[in-house]
Design a protein around this motif. Structure first.
Motif, PDB file in Angstrom:
ATOM      1  N   ASN A 263       0.812  -1.212   0.000  1.00 34.83           N
ATOM      2  CA  ASN A 263       0.000   0.000   0.000  1.00 34.83           C
ATOM      3  C   ASN A 263       0.849   1.269   0.000  1.00 34.83           C
ATOM      4  OD1 ASN A 263      -2.666   1.363   0.320  1.00 34.83           O
ATOM      5  ND2 ASN A 263      -1.780   1.986   2.267  1.00 34.83           N
ATOM      6  N   ARG A 264       1.935   1.272   0.751  1.00 33.29           N
ATOM      7  CA  ARG A 264       2.738   2.487   0.861  1.00 33.29           C
ATOM      8  C   ARG A 264       3.472   2.850  -0.433  1.00 33.29           C
ATOM      9  NH1 ARG A 264       8.224   1.606   2.754  1.00 33.29           N
ATOM     10  NH2 ARG A 264       8.780  -0.608   2.751  1.00 33.29           N
ATOM     11  N   HIS A 265       3.510   1.935  -1.390  1.00 31.11           N
ATOM     12  CA  HIS A 265       4.235   2.187  -2.636  1.00 31.11           C
ATOM     13  C   HIS A 265       3.367   2.788  -3.735  1.00 31.11           C
ATOM     14  CE1 HIS A 265       6.664  -1.406  -1.052  1.00 31.11           C
ATOM     15  NE2 HIS A 265       7.426  -0.336  -0.890  1.00 31.11           N
ATOM     16  N   VAL A 266       2.047   2.706  -3.611  1.00 33.44           N
ATOM     17  CA  VAL A 266       1.198   2.971  -4.785  1.00 33.44           C
ATOM     18  C   VAL A 266       0.556   4.349  -4.794  1.00 33.44           C
ATOM     19  CG1 VAL A 266       0.716   0.513  -5.012  1.00 33.44           C
ATOM     20  CG2 VAL A 266      -0.909   1.966  -3.765  1.00 33.44           C
ATOM     21  N   HIS A 267       0.807   5.182  -3.771  1.00 34.48           N
ATOM     22  CA  HIS A 267       0.132   6.477  -3.704  1.00 34.48           C
ATOM     23  C   HIS A 267       0.877   7.580  -4.445  1.00 34.48           C
ATOM     24  CE1 HIS A 267      -2.927   4.902  -1.096  1.00 34.48           C
ATOM     25  NE2 HIS A 267      -1.991   4.344  -0.353  1.00 34.48           N
ATOM     26  N   GLY A 268       1.961   7.236  -5.077  1.00 40.62           N
ATOM     27  CA  GLY A 268       2.704   8.158  -5.925  1.00 40.62           C
ATOM     28  C   GLY A 268       3.486   7.354  -6.938  1.00 40.62           C
ATOM     29  N   PRO A 269       4.043   8.005  -7.940  1.00 38.57           N
ATOM     30  CA  PRO A 269       4.670   7.262  -9.041  1.00 38.57           C
ATOM     31  C   PRO A 269       6.068   6.741  -8.772  1.00 38.57           C
ATOM     32  CG  PRO A 269       4.778   9.619  -9.456  1.00 38.57           C
ATOM     33  CD  PRO A 269       3.966   9.451  -8.207  1.00 38.57           C
ATOM     34  N   THR A 270       6.780   7.308  -7.815  1.00 31.46           N
ATOM     35  CA  THR A 270       8.221   7.072  -7.735  1.00 31.46           C
ATOM     36  C   THR A 270       8.596   5.601  -7.615  1.00 31.46           C
ATOM     37  OG1 THR A 270       8.523   9.253  -6.739  1.00 31.46           O
ATOM     38  CG2 THR A 270      10.339   7.687  -6.526  1.00 31.46           C
ATOM     39  N   ALA A 271       8.098   4.919  -6.578  1.00 32.95           N
ATOM     40  CA  ALA A 271       8.513   3.533  -6.349  1.00 32.95           C
ATOM     41  C   ALA A 271       8.083   2.630  -7.491  1.00 32.95           C
ATOM     42  CB  ALA A 271       7.931   3.030  -5.025  1.00 32.95           C
ATOM     43  N   VAL A 272       6.848   2.758  -7.923  1.00 37.41           N
ATOM     44  CA  VAL A 272       6.334   1.877  -8.975  1.00 37.41           C
ATOM     45  C   VAL A 272       7.091   2.094 -10.279  1.00 37.41           C
ATOM     46  CG1 VAL A 272       4.315   1.309 -10.378  1.00 37.41           C
ATOM     47  CG2 VAL A 272       4.043   1.714  -7.924  1.00 37.41           C
ATOM     48  N   VAL A 273       7.256   3.344 -10.680  1.00 39.70           N
ATOM     49  CA  VAL A 273       7.868   3.631 -11.976  1.00 39.70           C
ATOM     50  C   VAL A 273       9.359   3.309 -11.972  1.00 39.70           C
ATOM     51  CG1 VAL A 273       8.437   5.471 -13.622  1.00 39.70           C
ATOM     52  CG2 VAL A 273       6.145   5.352 -12.609  1.00 39.70           C
ATOM     53  N   GLU A 274      10.071   3.736 -10.945  1.00 38.62           N
ATOM     54  CA  GLU A 274      11.526   3.552 -10.972  1.00 38.62           C
ATOM     55  C   GLU A 274      11.931   2.090 -10.800  1.00 38.62           C
ATOM     56  OE1 GLU A 274      13.535   5.792 -12.101  1.00 38.62           O
ATOM     57  OE2 GLU A 274      11.696   6.979 -12.338  1.00 38.62           O
ATOM     58  N   ARG A 275      11.230   1.345  -9.951  1.00 35.02           N
ATOM     59  CA  ARG A 275      11.568  -0.073  -9.805  1.00 35.02           C
ATOM     60  C   ARG A 275      11.207  -0.846 -11.074  1.00 35.02           C
ATOM     61  NH1 ARG A 275       9.819  -1.232  -3.460  1.00 35.02           N
ATOM     62  NH2 ARG A 275      10.987   0.543  -2.618  1.00 35.02           N
ATOM     63  N   THR A 276      10.097  -0.473 -11.688  1.00 33.04           N
ATOM     64  CA  THR A 276       9.728  -1.138 -12.948  1.00 33.04           C
ATOM     65  C   THR A 276      10.727  -0.798 -14.046  1.00 33.04           C
ATOM     66  OG1 THR A 276       7.377  -1.051 -12.322  1.00 33.04           O
ATOM     67  CG2 THR A 276       7.884  -1.433 -14.641  1.00 33.04           C
ATOM     68  N   ARG A 277      11.177   0.439 -14.072  1.00 27.84           N
ATOM     69  CA  ARG A 277      12.166   0.840 -15.068  1.00 27.84           C
ATOM     70  C   ARG A 277      13.436  -0.018 -14.935  1.00 27.84           C
ATOM     71  NH1 ARG A 277      12.479   5.564 -17.537  1.00 27.84           N
ATOM     72  NH2 ARG A 277      11.243   6.590 -15.901  1.00 27.84           N
ATOM     73  N   ARG A 278      13.929  -0.161 -13.710  1.00 28.92           N
ATOM     74  CA  ARG A 278      15.153  -0.935 -13.495  1.00 28.92           C
ATOM     75  C   ARG A 278      14.951  -2.399 -13.901  1.00 28.92           C
ATOM     76  NH1 ARG A 278      16.922   0.263  -7.468  1.00 28.92           N
ATOM     77  NH2 ARG A 278      18.545  -1.250  -8.046  1.00 28.92           N
ATOM     78  N   ALA A 279      13.757  -2.938 -13.582  1.00 30.05           N
ATOM     79  CA  ALA A 279      13.488  -4.326 -13.954  1.00 30.05           C
ATOM     80  C   ALA A 279      13.453  -4.498 -15.466  1.00 30.05           C
ATOM     81  CB  ALA A 279      12.174  -4.781 -13.327  1.00 30.05           C
ATOM     82  N   LEU A 280      12.801  -3.567 -16.157  1.00 30.29           N
ATOM     83  CA  LEU A 280      12.715  -3.664 -17.615  1.00 30.29           C
ATOM     84  C   LEU A 280      14.093  -3.527 -18.260  1.00 30.29           C
ATOM     85  CD1 LEU A 280       9.471  -1.583 -18.295  1.00 30.29           C
ATOM     86  CD2 LEU A 280       9.752  -4.054 -18.585  1.00 30.29           C
ATOM     87  N   VAL A 281      14.875  -2.589 -17.758  1.00 30.93           N
ATOM     88  CA  VAL A 281      16.226  -2.409 -18.310  1.00 30.93           C
ATOM     89  C   VAL A 281      17.045  -3.679 -18.105  1.00 30.93           C
ATOM     90  CG1 VAL A 281      18.399  -1.160 -18.017  1.00 30.93           C
ATOM     91  CG2 VAL A 281      16.232   0.101 -18.136  1.00 30.93           C
ATOM     92  N   SER A 282      16.893  -4.328 -16.919  1.00 33.06           N
ATOM     93  CA  SER A 282      17.645  -5.558 -16.662  1.00 33.06           C
ATOM     94  C   SER A 282      17.232  -6.677 -17.600  1.00 33.06           C
ATOM     95  CB  SER A 282      17.429  -5.998 -15.207  1.00 33.06           C
ATOM     96  OG  SER A 282      16.150  -6.586 -15.011  1.00 33.06           O
ATOM     97  N   ARG A 283      16.039  -6.562 -18.200  1.00 35.47           N
ATOM     98  CA  ARG A 283      15.560  -7.592 -19.123  1.00 35.47           C
ATOM     99  C   ARG A 283      15.712  -7.184 -20.584  1.00 35.47           C
ATOM    100  NH1 ARG A 283      12.844 -12.081 -17.091  1.00 35.47           N
ATOM    101  NH2 ARG A 283      13.677 -12.457 -14.996  1.00 35.47           N
ATOM    102  N   GLY A 284      16.416  -6.090 -20.839  1.00 30.51           N
ATOM    103  CA  GLY A 284      16.715  -5.732 -22.222  1.00 30.51           C
ATOM    104  C   GLY A 284      15.952  -4.574 -22.802  1.00 30.51           C
ATOM    105  N   TRP A 285      14.999  -4.007 -22.056  1.00 28.71           N
ATOM    106  CA  TRP A 285      14.276  -2.848 -22.595  1.00 28.71           C
ATOM    107  C   TRP A 285      15.179  -1.626 -22.619  1.00 28.71           C
ATOM    108  CZ3 TRP A 285      12.926   1.790 -20.014  1.00 28.71           C
ATOM    109  CH2 TRP A 285      12.101   2.647 -20.765  1.00 28.71           C
ATOM    110  N   ARG A 286      15.034  -0.813 -23.640  1.00 29.41           N
ATOM    111  CA  ARG A 286      15.760   0.445 -23.727  1.00 29.41           C
ATOM    112  C   ARG A 286      14.780   1.553 -24.085  1.00 29.41           C
ATOM    113  NH1 ARG A 286      18.554  -2.246 -21.369  1.00 29.41           N
ATOM    114  NH2 ARG A 286      20.759  -2.806 -21.698  1.00 29.41           N
ATOM    115  N   SER A 287      14.908   2.659 -23.404  1.00 26.70           N
ATOM    116  CA  SER A 287      14.061   3.815 -23.690  1.00 26.70           C
ATOM    117  C   SER A 287      14.337   4.317 -25.097  1.00 26.70           C
ATOM    118  CB  SER A 287      14.316   4.921 -22.681  1.00 26.70           C
ATOM    119  OG  SER A 287      13.672   6.126 -23.084  1.00 26.70           O
ATOM    120  N   PRO A 288      13.308   4.681 -25.865  1.00 25.48           N
ATOM    121  CA  PRO A 288      13.537   5.222 -27.220  1.00 25.48           C
ATOM    122  C   PRO A 288      14.414   6.457 -27.234  1.00 25.48           C
ATOM    123  CG  PRO A 288      11.219   4.668 -26.887  1.00 25.48           C
ATOM    124  CD  PRO A 288      11.883   4.541 -25.554  1.00 25.48           C
TER     125      PRO A 288
END
Length: 290
Positions: A263-288
Motif C-alpha cells: 500500500n505504501r508504494h502505490v500512492h505516488g509514481p516514484t517507487a512503482v515507476v523507478e523499480r519497474t524501469r530498473r526491472a525492464l532495463v535488466s531484461r533488455g528494454w531500452r528507452s527510445p
C-alpha cells in the motif's frame, strides 16, 4: 395511532411521541422532518431509500453517493449527493447536497431500488472533484462491475460539452480497464501509463511447462517477462500466504521477474515507476530516447 416505519414530526406528535422519546436510541432522525424507528438495523441503502421518499420524482443519487452504491472504491459521503432537473428555485435540504443536472434517459439507472446516475454520468461528475489517478480507479471499478463500457462512457463524453471535469474525464477514459481487480492495481497502472515506460498489460497469464495457465499477474510485460504484484492485507493470511508462495515459485520457474508492491508504494509514481524501469532495463528494454 400507529406509525409507519418512517414518519414526520407532525405524525409523531399526533401519535403522542414527545421530543424526548424521539431522541432515544430506538429512533433515528434521517432528515429535517423524517424520523424512523430502529426496530431493525438500517444500512446505507435502506437509509437512502427512506430519504428518497422526501425527494421529487426526477431526483437521482449522484457523485460519490452513486459511486459507492455502484461498487466504486469511494466512501459514501455523510450528506448524500442528489441531482435534480434545473428549475427556477433549486430545492435545498440540510441533509443533502443538491446539484442541478439536465440528464438524458441513459444517464439515470435504477440500482438496488434506487434512482442513481449511471456509471458514465457518475464518472463524469466525479471527474470534477477527483485527481486523475483516483478517477481511473473509480472508472476501472465501474467497468469491472458492468456499470459502464467504453461505448457508454464515450457516448456520454461526446455530448458533455464544456461541463466541469470533462477534460479530465476524456483524458482518463482511454486508460480504463475492466480487468483491474482493485484500486491499488488501478493506481499502479495509472503511474506506469502516464510515465515514459511501455504500457503494462493487466492480468497477464502465467503458464506452466505444459502450457497450462496456472496464474495471472496483476500487471506485466510479457515481452520482457516482468510482472508486478500488489500485496494487500489479505496476503498476510496463512492460507493466502501459502498460495502466494506457490504462485511466485511458478512465475520464477517460468522465467518471470516479479516485483511486489504494498500500500505504501502505490500512492505516488516514484517507487512503482523507478523499480519497474530498473526491472525492464535488466531484461533488455531500452528507452527510445536513450
Amino acid at each position: 395511532m400507529p406509525l409507519p416505519p418512517s414518519y414526520s414530526a407532525a405524525s409523531a406528535r399526533a401519535a403522542g411521541l414527545t421530543r424526548g422519546v424521539l431522541r432515544g436510541s430506538r429512533y433515528l432522525r434521517l432528515a429535517h422532518d423524517l424520523t424512523v424507528r430502529l426496530d431493525d438495523a438500517i444500512d446505507e441503502c435502506e437509509r437512502l431509500q427512506l430519504l428518497a421518499s422526501l425527494l421529487p420524482p426526477d431526483a437521482a443519487f449522484s457523485h460519490a453517493t452513486a459511486a459507492a452504491l455502484l461498487g466504486a472504491p469511494v466512501d459514501a459521503p455523510l450528506r448524500p449527493h442528489v441531482v435534480l432537473t434545473p428549475r427556477r428555485v433549486l430545492p435545498q435540504h440540510s441533509g443533502l447536497v443538491v446539484h442541478a443536472r439536465r440528464l438524458g434517459g441513459p444517464d439515470v439507472v435504477v440500482h438496488r431500488d434506487l434512482r442513481l446516475t449511471s456509471g458514465a454520468q457518475t464518472f463524469l461528475d466525479l471527474a470534477a472533484v477527483l485527481p486523475p489517478w483516483e478517477l481511473v480507479a473509480v472508472g476501472d471499478a465501474l467497468r469491472r462491475a458492468g456499470h459502464m463500457t467504453a461505448a457508454t462512457i464515450g457516448e456520454r463524453l461526446s455530448r458533455a460539452g464544456r461541463v466541469r471535469g470533462v477534460v479530465r474525464a476524456r483524458a482518463c477514459a482511454p486508460i480504463l480497464s475492466p480487468l483491474a481487480m482493485s484500486r491499488p492495481e488501478s493506481l499502479m497502472r495509472y503511474w506506469l501509463v502516464t510515465s515514459d515506460l511501455p504500457h503494462p498489460e493487466p492480468q497477464v497469464p502465467v503458464q506452466d511447462r505444459w502450457g497450462r495457465v496456472v496464474s495471472h499477474g496483476d500487471l506485466g510485460y510479457p515481452e520482457w517477462r516482468v510482472l508486478l504484484e500488489y500485496e494487500g492485507r489479505q496476503h498476510a493470511d496463512d492460507e493466502q500466504f501459502g498460495r502466494d508462495i506457490d504462485r511466485y515459485s511458478l512465475m520464477a520457474a517460468g522465467g518471470w521477474l516479479v516485483l511486489r508492491f504494498a500500500n505504501r508504494h502505490v500512492h505516488g509514481p516514484t517507487a512503482v515507476v523507478e523499480r519497474t524501469r530498473r526491472a525492464l532495463v535488466s531484461r533488455g528494454w531500452r528507452s527510445p530516447s536513450s
